[in-house]
Design a protein around this motif. Structure first.
Motif, PDB file in Angstrom:
ATOM      1  N   THR A 153       0.830  -1.202   0.000  1.00 25.94           N
ATOM      2  CA  THR A 153       0.000   0.000   0.000  1.00 25.94           C
ATOM      3  C   THR A 153       0.866   1.254   0.000  1.00 25.94           C
ATOM      4  N   GLY A 154       1.908   1.244   0.806  1.00 28.20           N
ATOM      5  CA  GLY A 154       2.834   2.386   0.840  1.00 28.20           C
ATOM      6  C   GLY A 154       3.502   2.618  -0.501  1.00 28.20           C
ATOM      7  N   GLY A 155       3.851   1.539  -1.193  1.00 36.01           N
ATOM      8  CA  GLY A 155       4.443   1.676  -2.523  1.00 36.01           C
ATOM      9  C   GLY A 155       3.483   2.300  -3.510  1.00 36.01           C
ATOM     10  N   LYS A 156       2.223   1.901  -3.420  1.00 38.43           N
ATOM     11  CA  LYS A 156       1.210   2.487  -4.301  1.00 38.43           C
ATOM     12  C   LYS A 156       1.024   3.970  -3.987  1.00 38.43           C
ATOM     13  N   MET A 157       0.998   4.301  -2.689  1.00 36.85           N
ATOM     14  CA  MET A 157       0.837   5.702  -2.284  1.00 36.85           C
ATOM     15  C   MET A 157       2.024   6.534  -2.773  1.00 36.85           C
ATOM     16  N   PHE A 158       3.233   6.011  -2.568  1.00 37.06           N
ATOM     17  CA  PHE A 158       4.419   6.725  -3.045  1.00 37.06           C
ATOM     18  C   PHE A 158       4.372   6.877  -4.560  1.00 37.06           C
ATOM     19  N   GLY A 159       4.015   5.799  -5.249  1.00 37.29           N
ATOM     20  CA  GLY A 159       3.974   5.848  -6.704  1.00 37.29           C
ATOM     21  C   GLY A 159       3.015   6.898  -7.229  1.00 37.29           C
ATOM     22  N   VAL A 160       1.824   6.935  -6.671  1.00 33.66           N
ATOM     23  CA  VAL A 160       0.836   7.938  -7.095  1.00 33.66           C
ATOM     24  C   VAL A 160       1.330   9.343  -6.772  1.00 33.66           C
ATOM     25  N   ALA A 161       1.875   9.537  -5.577  1.00 33.26           N
ATOM     26  CA  ALA A 161       2.389  10.863  -5.200  1.00 33.26           C
ATOM     27  C   ALA A 161       3.537  11.286  -6.115  1.00 33.26           C
ATOM     28  N   ASN A 162       4.403  10.357  -6.473  1.00 31.51           N
ATOM     29  CA  ASN A 162       5.520  10.660  -7.362  1.00 31.51           C
ATOM     30  C   ASN A 162       5.026  11.081  -8.747  1.00 31.51           C
ATOM     31  N   ILE A 163       4.035  10.378  -9.245  1.00 31.71           N
ATOM     32  CA  ILE A 163       3.465  10.730 -10.548  1.00 31.71           C
ATOM     33  C   ILE A 163       2.844  12.120 -10.495  1.00 31.71           C
ATOM     34  N   PHE A 164       2.079  12.406  -9.442  1.00 35.10           N
ATOM     35  CA  PHE A 164       1.462  13.731  -9.326  1.00 35.10           C
ATOM     36  C   PHE A 164       2.506  14.827  -9.119  1.00 35.10           C
ATOM     37  N   ALA A 165       3.559  14.539  -8.378  1.00 36.45           N
ATOM     38  CA  ALA A 165       4.617  15.541  -8.180  1.00 36.45           C
ATOM     39  C   ALA A 165       5.236  15.930  -9.521  1.00 36.45           C
ATOM     40  N   THR A 166       5.497  14.944 -10.352  1.00 33.99           N
ATOM     41  CA  THR A 166       6.058  15.240 -11.666  1.00 33.99           C
ATOM     42  C   THR A 166       5.042  15.965 -12.537  1.00 33.99           C
ATOM     43  N   ALA A 167       3.787  15.562 -12.463  1.00 33.91           N
ATOM     44  CA  ALA A 167       2.745  16.235 -13.236  1.00 33.91           C
ATOM     45  C   ALA A 167       2.632  17.702 -12.834  1.00 33.91           C
ATOM     46  N   ILE A 168       2.776  17.986 -11.545  1.00 33.99           N
ATOM     47  CA  ILE A 168       2.731  19.369 -11.069  1.00 33.99           C
ATOM     48  C   ILE A 168       3.905  20.160 -11.640  1.00 33.99           C
ATOM     49  N   GLN A 169       5.076  19.550 -11.658  1.00 32.85           N
ATOM     50  CA  GLN A 169       6.271  20.223 -12.153  1.00 32.85           C
ATOM     51  C   GLN A 169       6.245  20.435 -13.659  1.00 32.85           C
ATOM     52  N   GLN A 170       5.637  19.510 -14.383  1.00 31.80           N
ATOM     53  CA  GLN A 170       5.732  19.539 -15.836  1.00 31.80           C
ATOM     54  C   GLN A 170       4.551  20.189 -16.553  1.00 31.80           C
ATOM     55  N   THR A 171       3.480  20.466 -15.826  1.00 31.18           N
ATOM     56  CA  THR A 171       2.299  21.005 -16.504  1.00 31.18           C
ATOM     57  C   THR A 171       1.971  22.402 -15.975  1.00 31.18           C
ATOM     58  N   GLU A 172       1.111  23.074 -16.701  1.00 31.23           N
ATOM     59  CA  GLU A 172       0.783  24.456 -16.379  1.00 31.23           C
ATOM     60  C   GLU A 172      -0.593  24.639 -15.747  1.00 31.23           C
ATOM     61  N   SER A 173      -1.416  23.594 -15.747  1.00 31.13           N
ATOM     62  CA  SER A 173      -2.764  23.772 -15.217  1.00 31.13           C
ATOM     63  C   SER A 173      -3.156  22.583 -14.339  1.00 31.13           C
ATOM     64  N   LEU A 174      -4.110  22.831 -13.466  1.00 25.09           N
ATOM     65  CA  LEU A 174      -4.633  21.769 -12.611  1.00 25.09           C
ATOM     66  C   LEU A 174      -5.288  20.657 -13.429  1.00 25.09           C
ATOM     67  N   ILE A 175      -5.977  21.037 -14.484  1.00 22.34           N
ATOM     68  CA  ILE A 175      -6.658  20.043 -15.317  1.00 22.34           C
ATOM     69  C   ILE A 175      -5.640  19.128 -15.989  1.00 22.34           C
ATOM     70  N   THR A 176      -4.589  19.707 -16.547  1.00 19.39           N
ATOM     71  CA  THR A 176      -3.565  18.900 -17.201  1.00 19.39           C
ATOM     72  C   THR A 176      -2.858  18.015 -16.187  1.00 19.39           C
ATOM     73  N   MET A 177      -2.589  18.561 -15.005  1.00 22.64           N
ATOM     74  CA  MET A 177      -1.970  17.780 -13.937  1.00 22.64           C
ATOM     75  C   MET A 177      -2.863  16.608 -13.559  1.00 22.64           C
ATOM     76  N   LEU A 178      -4.145  16.853 -13.461  1.00 19.96           N
ATOM     77  CA  LEU A 178      -5.111  15.816 -13.110  1.00 19.96           C
ATOM     78  C   LEU A 178      -5.187  14.739 -14.197  1.00 19.96           C
ATOM     79  N   LEU A 179      -5.161  15.145 -15.449  1.00 17.16           N
ATOM     80  CA  LEU A 179      -5.200  14.186 -16.550  1.00 17.16           C
ATOM     81  C   LEU A 179      -3.955  13.302 -16.562  1.00 17.16           C
ATOM     82  N   TRP A 180      -2.784  13.914 -16.401  1.00 20.09           N
ATOM     83  CA  TRP A 180      -1.546  13.139 -16.354  1.00 20.09           C
ATOM     84  C   TRP A 180      -1.535  12.218 -15.140  1.00 20.09           C
ATOM     85  N   GLY A 181      -1.995  12.727 -14.011  1.00 22.37           N
ATOM     86  CA  GLY A 181      -2.040  11.907 -12.802  1.00 22.37           C
ATOM     87  C   GLY A 181      -2.958  10.714 -12.971  1.00 22.37           C
TER      88      GLY A 181
END
Length: 136
Positions: free
Chosen positions: A53-81
């Protein structure tokens, strides 16, 4: 709304809030695809479930962290996540498929820490691969 999100403090809170909300949604989805009850097993001290479960949580958080860094909008971040989560979920099914000698869910449910560790490392490792593909 755009003006409000131009404030870095507000944008950070928005990114954080969306990530937490999606983490809850994604954990609920993971809960439905596993044969064991994550939170009951963790409460009982099942370390393998906690690692998976911790690995899944870390994995999802890591994906969202990168999406936040690489995108310009909340919608795009949400789609990538969401896309990244889907790939991570697919990875779990591949893990189950690639281990025909045993059932991953059963082994994790029985506190097989070796399988729990492999699940954790698979989620974390593949989250970095998924995150590397996120572009603006």
């Amino acid at each position: 709304m755009e003006r409000l999100l131009s404030n870095e403090w507000i944008l950070t809170i928005a990114n954080y809030s969306v990530t937490i909300l999606m983490l809850i949604v994604f954990l609920a989805i993971f809960e439905t695809v596993t044969k064991y009850n994550n939170w009951e097993e963790i409460k009982k001290g099942n370390v393998a479930v906690a690692m998976a479960t911790g690995g899944k949580m870390f994995g999802v958080a890591n994906i969202f962290a990168t999406a936040i860094q690489q995108t310009e909008s909340l919608i795009t971040m949400l789609l990538w996540g969401g896309f990244g989560f889907t790939l991570l979920l697919f990875s779990y099914f591949i893990f189950e498929f690639l281990t025909p000698g045993f059932n991953v869910d059963e082994e994790i449910g029985n506190d097989n820490r070796a399988v729990g560790l492999l699940s954790l490392l698979l989620s974390v490792g593949l989250s970095f691969v998924i995150a590397a593909g996120i572009k603006q």
